[in-house]
Design a protein around this motif. Structure first.
Motif: not given
Ligand code: TA6
Length: 296
Positions: A173-186, A188-192, A206-210
């Motif tokens: 809990e605490g990483l909701e709605t954050l962006d993350y870089l997915d090491n399993l897809s080069q 690529e940036r997604f949003t939680e 890698v969740y960023v701006g936590c």
């Protein structure tokens, strides 16, 4: 595990503190054990961990510096976790800005050797204070100083292997709605999207701006890890799951179920220090009984 030091202090030998301990190795500056008041181990260590310098052993809290992952010219996660550190007995004791009164602490130091300077030509000092409080909290404070060389940039992570009962019963809990870089897809940036992160397969993000505090709830052990950080904007979340863990010789069969890496880190954006500048990165881990896991 080679030379290691134990943070021990004459706490008032009340029963409540008898099981408390933390152990850090001079090899890699790696915390290899953190036990609560009941003597329960809170960090994961692989049953097949290989202590074969210079490789780091699988588990505990390896220090990733000056690189994270394999996106750079150095070995995976940089060289700091593969080097022998020294006890930092430089006087006067450095002020880490922490209230050190009721803690047992060990101060370690890593400086580059001539060989290190050949592969990473930057004059740095990396200091690490590992502390254990009477309440059982474990804190790691790292300080990187540019010793008047030319400016340099680095990545950093406390590669923290938490011990959990069953990964399928764990949520963050605490990483909701954050962006993350997915090491399993080069990367690529997604949003939680989830309301909490749960685990059904390999995760390497890698969740960023936590935020400064997140919670890892272990339903099986009715335990919550509270992860507090300063100076480290990212959180790396990693579980290899079954298939990937079987490709690693130092990972026991099915042990992926008993671990979760939650790394306070600076990965997305490198930290840059001008000559004479210093950076501090703090991690504090608490493990508390959590009665509210029942609403899992
Ligand atoms: O935690 C992220 C990660 O980079 C994963 O991709 C995986 O490689 C993990 O670190 C372990 O790395 P290590 O070098 O300790 O086996």
């Amino acid at each position: 595990r080679g030379a290691s030091v134990r943070a021990e202090k004459n706490f008032s030998r009340s029963d409540s503190s008898v099981g408390l301990s933390a152990q850090v190795c001079l090899h890699g500056g790696q915390v290899v054990s953190w036990r609560n008041h009941r003597g329960e181990e809170l960090l994961f260590s692989s049953s097949k961990a290989i202590f074969k310098p210079p490789r780091a052993t699988r588990g505990g809290i390896p220090i990733c510096f000056p690189q994270f992952g394999n996106c750079g010219t150095l070995e995976q996660h940089g060289f700091a976790r593969n080097k022998i550190w020294t006890i930092d007995d430089e006087a006067p004791p450095l002020n880490y800005g922490d209230n050190n009164s009721n803690k047992a602490s060990v101060d370690l130091l890593l400086k580059p050797s001539e060989d290190d300077l050949k592969c990473w030509p930057h004059c740095f000092e990396l200091r690490l204070r590992v502390s254990l409080s009477m309440d059982g909290d474990l804190s790691l404070i790292s300080r990187v100083r540019n010793v008047n060389g030319k400016p340099f940039s680095f990545a950093f992570a406390y590669h923290t292997y938490l011990s959990v009962s069953d990964i399928s019963e764990v949520r963050i809990e605490g990483l909701e709605t954050l962006d993350y870089l997915d090491n399993l897809s080069q990367r690529e940036r997604f949003t939680e999207q989830g309301d909490a992160i749960t685990f059904e397969s390999e995760v390497d993000r890698v969740y960023v701006g936590c935020p400064g505090v997140i919670a890892v709830l272990d339903h099986g052990k009715k335990r919550t890890f509270i992860v507090r950080k300063e100076g480290l904007p990212d959180i790396v979340v990693w579980n290899p799951w079954e298939k990937k863990s079987k490709t690693m010789a130092d990972f026991g069969d099915d042990e992926y179920k008993q671990m979760l890496c939650v790394d306070a880190a600076a990965v997305e954006r490198a930290i840059t220090l001008k000559p004479g500048e210093e950076w501090t990165g703090k991690l504090e881990l608490s493990a508390v009984a959590s009665t509210n896991c029942s609403d899992h």
